[in-house]
Design a protein around this motif. Structure first.
Motif, PDB file in Angstrom:
ATOM      1  N   PRO A  37       0.815  -1.227   0.000  1.00 48.78           N
ATOM      2  CA  PRO A  37       0.000   0.000   0.000  1.00 48.78           C
ATOM      3  C   PRO A  37       0.843   1.270   0.000  1.00 48.78           C
ATOM      4  N   GLN A  38       1.948   1.273   0.743  1.00 51.14           N
ATOM      5  CA  GLN A  38       2.799   2.464   0.778  1.00 51.14           C
ATOM      6  C   GLN A  38       3.392   2.758  -0.594  1.00 51.14           C
ATOM      7  N   ALA A  39       3.936   1.727  -1.252  1.00 52.35           N
ATOM      8  CA  ALA A  39       4.536   1.928  -2.569  1.00 52.35           C
ATOM      9  C   ALA A  39       3.479   2.274  -3.610  1.00 52.35           C
ATOM     10  N   ASP A  40       2.294   1.671  -3.503  1.00 58.33           N
ATOM     11  CA  ASP A  40       1.225   1.967  -4.456  1.00 58.33           C
ATOM     12  C   ASP A  40       0.815   3.437  -4.367  1.00 58.33           C
ATOM     13  N   LYS A  41       0.722   3.954  -3.155  1.00 53.76           N
ATOM     14  CA  LYS A  41       0.365   5.366  -2.992  1.00 53.76           C
ATOM     15  C   LYS A  41       1.425   6.281  -3.581  1.00 53.76           C
ATOM     16  N   GLN A  42       2.690   5.887  -3.461  1.00 58.02           N
ATOM     17  CA  GLN A  42       3.780   6.747  -3.915  1.00 58.02           C
ATOM     18  C   GLN A  42       4.012   6.678  -5.418  1.00 58.02           C
ATOM     19  N   LEU A  43       3.677   5.542  -6.049  1.00 56.83           N
ATOM     20  CA  LEU A  43       4.085   5.332  -7.436  1.00 56.83           C
ATOM     21  C   LEU A  43       2.958   5.357  -8.456  1.00 56.83           C
ATOM     22  N   GLN A 123      13.299   8.144 -11.369  1.00 58.07           N
ATOM     23  CA  GLN A 123      13.261   9.470 -10.763  1.00 58.07           C
ATOM     24  C   GLN A 123      12.140   9.561  -9.735  1.00 58.07           C
ATOM     25  N   GLN A 124      11.006   8.933 -10.031  1.00 58.06           N
ATOM     26  CA  GLN A 124       9.884   8.939  -9.096  1.00 58.06           C
ATOM     27  C   GLN A 124      10.245   8.211  -7.802  1.00 58.06           C
ATOM     28  N   ILE A 125      10.969   7.111  -7.925  1.00 58.22           N
ATOM     29  CA  ILE A 125      11.386   6.359  -6.744  1.00 58.22           C
ATOM     30  C   ILE A 125      12.378   7.169  -5.920  1.00 58.22           C
ATOM     31  N   TRP A 126      13.287   7.858  -6.583  1.00 59.40           N
ATOM     32  CA  TRP A 126      14.228   8.716  -5.855  1.00 59.40           C
ATOM     33  C   TRP A 126      13.489   9.825  -5.111  1.00 59.40           C
ATOM     34  N   ASN A 127      12.493  10.416  -5.759  1.00 62.15           N
ATOM     35  CA  ASN A 127      11.730  11.478  -5.098  1.00 62.15           C
ATOM     36  C   ASN A 127      10.990  10.941  -3.876  1.00 62.15           C
ATOM     37  N   ALA A 128      10.408   9.742  -4.013  1.00 61.79           N
ATOM     38  CA  ALA A 128       9.699   9.142  -2.880  1.00 61.79           C
ATOM     39  C   ALA A 128      10.666   8.822  -1.747  1.00 61.79           C
ATOM     40  N   GLN A 288      23.241  29.992 -20.497  1.00 63.24           N
ATOM     41  CA  GLN A 288      23.542  28.624 -20.915  1.00 63.24           C
ATOM     42  C   GLN A 288      25.011  28.278 -20.713  1.00 63.24           C
ATOM     43  N   TYR A 289      25.913  29.201 -21.004  1.00 64.01           N
ATOM     44  CA  TYR A 289      27.340  28.886 -21.010  1.00 64.01           C
ATOM     45  C   TYR A 289      28.073  29.328 -19.746  1.00 64.01           C
ATOM     46  N   GLU A 290      27.505  30.256 -18.989  1.00 65.92           N
ATOM     47  CA  GLU A 290      28.197  30.756 -17.804  1.00 65.92           C
ATOM     48  C   GLU A 290      28.369  29.625 -16.791  1.00 65.92           C
ATOM     49  N   PRO A 291      29.596  29.346 -16.339  1.00 63.19           N
ATOM     50  CA  PRO A 291      29.800  28.247 -15.377  1.00 63.19           C
ATOM     51  C   PRO A 291      29.164  28.560 -14.030  1.00 63.19           C
ATOM     52  N   LYS A 292      28.508  27.549 -13.472  1.00 55.67           N
ATOM     53  CA  LYS A 292      27.815  27.700 -12.192  1.00 55.67           C
ATOM     54  C   LYS A 292      28.107  26.479 -11.327  1.00 55.67           C
ATOM     55  N   VAL A 293      28.246  26.704 -10.038  1.00 57.35           N
ATOM     56  CA  VAL A 293      28.423  25.627  -9.065  1.00 57.35           C
ATOM     57  C   VAL A 293      27.341  25.780  -8.008  1.00 57.35           C
ATOM     58  N   HIS A 294      26.560  24.727  -7.826  1.00 64.96           N
ATOM     59  CA  HIS A 294      25.446  24.773  -6.867  1.00 64.96           C
ATOM     60  C   HIS A 294      25.601  23.629  -5.875  1.00 64.96           C
ATOM     61  N   LEU A 295      25.521  23.954  -4.601  1.00 59.94           N
ATOM     62  CA  LEU A 295      25.632  22.967  -3.525  1.00 59.94           C
ATOM     63  C   LEU A 295      24.285  22.843  -2.831  1.00 59.94           C
ATOM     64  N   SER A 296      23.777  21.621  -2.733  1.00 58.81           N
ATOM     65  CA  SER A 296      22.485  21.396  -2.084  1.00 58.81           C
ATOM     66  C   SER A 296      22.552  20.140  -1.226  1.00 58.81           C
ATOM     67  N   VAL A 297      21.624  20.045  -0.291  1.00 62.72           N
ATOM     68  CA  VAL A 297      21.545  18.896   0.615  1.00 62.72           C
ATOM     69  C   VAL A 297      20.470  17.943   0.105  1.00 62.72           C
ATOM     70  N   ILE A 298      20.845  16.683  -0.067  1.00 64.86           N
ATOM     71  CA  ILE A 298      19.879  15.672  -0.497  1.00 64.86           C
ATOM     72  C   ILE A 298      19.205  15.035   0.711  1.00 64.86           C
ATOM     73  N   THR A 299      20.005  14.602   1.657  1.00 66.01           N
ATOM     74  CA  THR A 299      19.460  13.965   2.851  1.00 66.01           C
ATOM     75  C   THR A 299      20.435  14.143   3.999  1.00 66.01           C
ATOM     76  N   CYS A 300      19.936  13.944   5.207  1.00 65.25           N
ATOM     77  CA  CYS A 300      20.790  14.063   6.384  1.00 65.25           C
ATOM     78  C   CYS A 300      20.305  13.072   7.431  1.00 65.25           C
ATOM     79  N   GLY A 301      21.092  12.891   8.452  1.00 60.53           N
ATOM     80  CA  GLY A 301      20.704  11.940   9.478  1.00 60.53           C
ATOM     81  C   GLY A 301      21.532  12.109  10.736  1.00 60.53           C
ATOM     82  N   LEU A 302      20.953  11.681  11.838  1.00 62.87           N
ATOM     83  CA  LEU A 302      21.654  11.653  13.114  1.00 62.87           C
ATOM     84  C   LEU A 302      21.937  10.188  13.429  1.00 62.87           C
TER      85      LEU A 302
END
Length: 309
Positions: A37-43, A123-128, A288-302
């Motif tokens: 049921p959990q996976a069905d709701k997510q996918l 991609q959908q599984i990664w988002n879930a 389109q051509y200007e170089p860019k560097v972006h840092l973001s957090v995907i997940t964290c944990g204790l």
């Protein structure tokens, strides 16, 4: 960033097992599952159905899928199986021909989906997974001997953060960096999975342990890790950025040459439109051509790990 077929399969199986889906059939090239049921709701994107189930309390009927990781090998196997099946031989088939196969529909239908790197289902599984596991709270599970000993074991709290570094210009590159910091000593470990390798982790608090008091708060630890990543980014090779700027200058020069004569238009109304178009083209090319560097957090944990001091 890219992934092999084996890595895609490992990600998929980890998700299916963690959501308690029932494995019907499995091979090196595919897996057939009945979703929980959990996976069905997510996918499956069936909010009205699940709203009906929750309102009425009826037993839910989840969907089944065949997720194919290597379509070429899977199709070969299916063709071989089909060729080995016995042909229909009945009196009716002799007179009226072979009855065509009717596709199965309804709750018992098993849908096929090819899951490869870049597919929408992956991609959908990664988002879930990102939504469900954006923040973890785990404990290292001790050995059986520790649960029986007289003295409790000291556990050290760690903050682990998985960062994504995006380096983009007219091409794009991504890197993942999983780093951890001890909230007791302030020691930073990268890559942090090396510290977790071989450990059994669970959200359940183990018996006969005690957590060492933290000397660093979570905001301070996050700031220290951010500073570590900033220094790491500063030490990277940025030759790709210099090459991107060279390509940018070349593209802007082409645009300037193209609009050089057009900008001499005597009609003011037409000239205003040309200038706007010229400015937009330069802005789009720069973006389109200007170089860019972006840092973001995907997940964290204790993570509460046994102290090794």
């Amino acid at each position: 960033m890219s992934m092999s077929q084996q890595q895609v399969q490992e990600h998929m199986m980890t998700y299916l097992e963690s959501t308690e889906c029932r494995i019907i059939e499995k091979s090196p090239w595919h897996v057939t599952v009945k979703l929980s049921p959990q996976a069905d709701k997510q996918l499956t994107n069936r909010p009205y159905y699940w709203g009906f189930v929750e309102r009425t309390g009826v037993e839910p009927e989840t969907l089944s899928f065949t997720f194919v990781f290597d379509p070429e090998q899977y199709d070969k196997k299916e063709q071989l199986n089909a060729s080995q099946q016995p042909q229909q031989d009945s009196i009716l088939s002799r007179y009226f021909g072979t009855a065509p196969m009717v596709p199965q529909i309804g709750p018992g239908r098993i849908q096929r989906e090819d899951v490869v790197y870049g597919s929408s289902r992956l991609q959908q599984i990664w988002n879930a997974a990102r939504q469900e596991g954006s923040c973890l709270y785990l404990f290292e599970q001790p050995a059986a001997l520790q649960r029986e000993t007289l003295f409790s074991a000291a556990y050290e709290p760690w903050l682990g953060i998985c960062y994504k570094v995006e380096m983009a210009c007219d091409v794009k590159k991504e890197e993942l960096h999983f780093v951890g910091i001890s909230l007791v000593t302030g020691r930073i470990v990268s890559p942090f999975p090396e510290r977790l390798r071989g450990l059994a982790l669970s959200p359940r608090l183990p018996e006969n342990i005690h957590i060492q008091p933290a000397s660093i708060s979570l905001p301070q630890a996050a700031s220290l890790l951010e500073g570590y990543m900033t220094r790491l980014l500063a030490e990277m090779d940025y030759g790709w950025a210099e090459q991107a700027r060279e390509r940018l200058n070349e593209e802007l020069a082409v645009i300037d040459i193209y609009y050089e004569d057009l900008l001499k238009e005597p009609d003011e109304e037409k000239l205003a439109a040309i200038r706007e178009q010229y400015s937009n083209r330069r802005s789009e090319t720069t973006w389109q051509y200007e170089p860019k560097v972006h840092l973001s957090v995907i997940t964290c944990g204790l993570f509460h790990l046994r102290s090794i001091r």
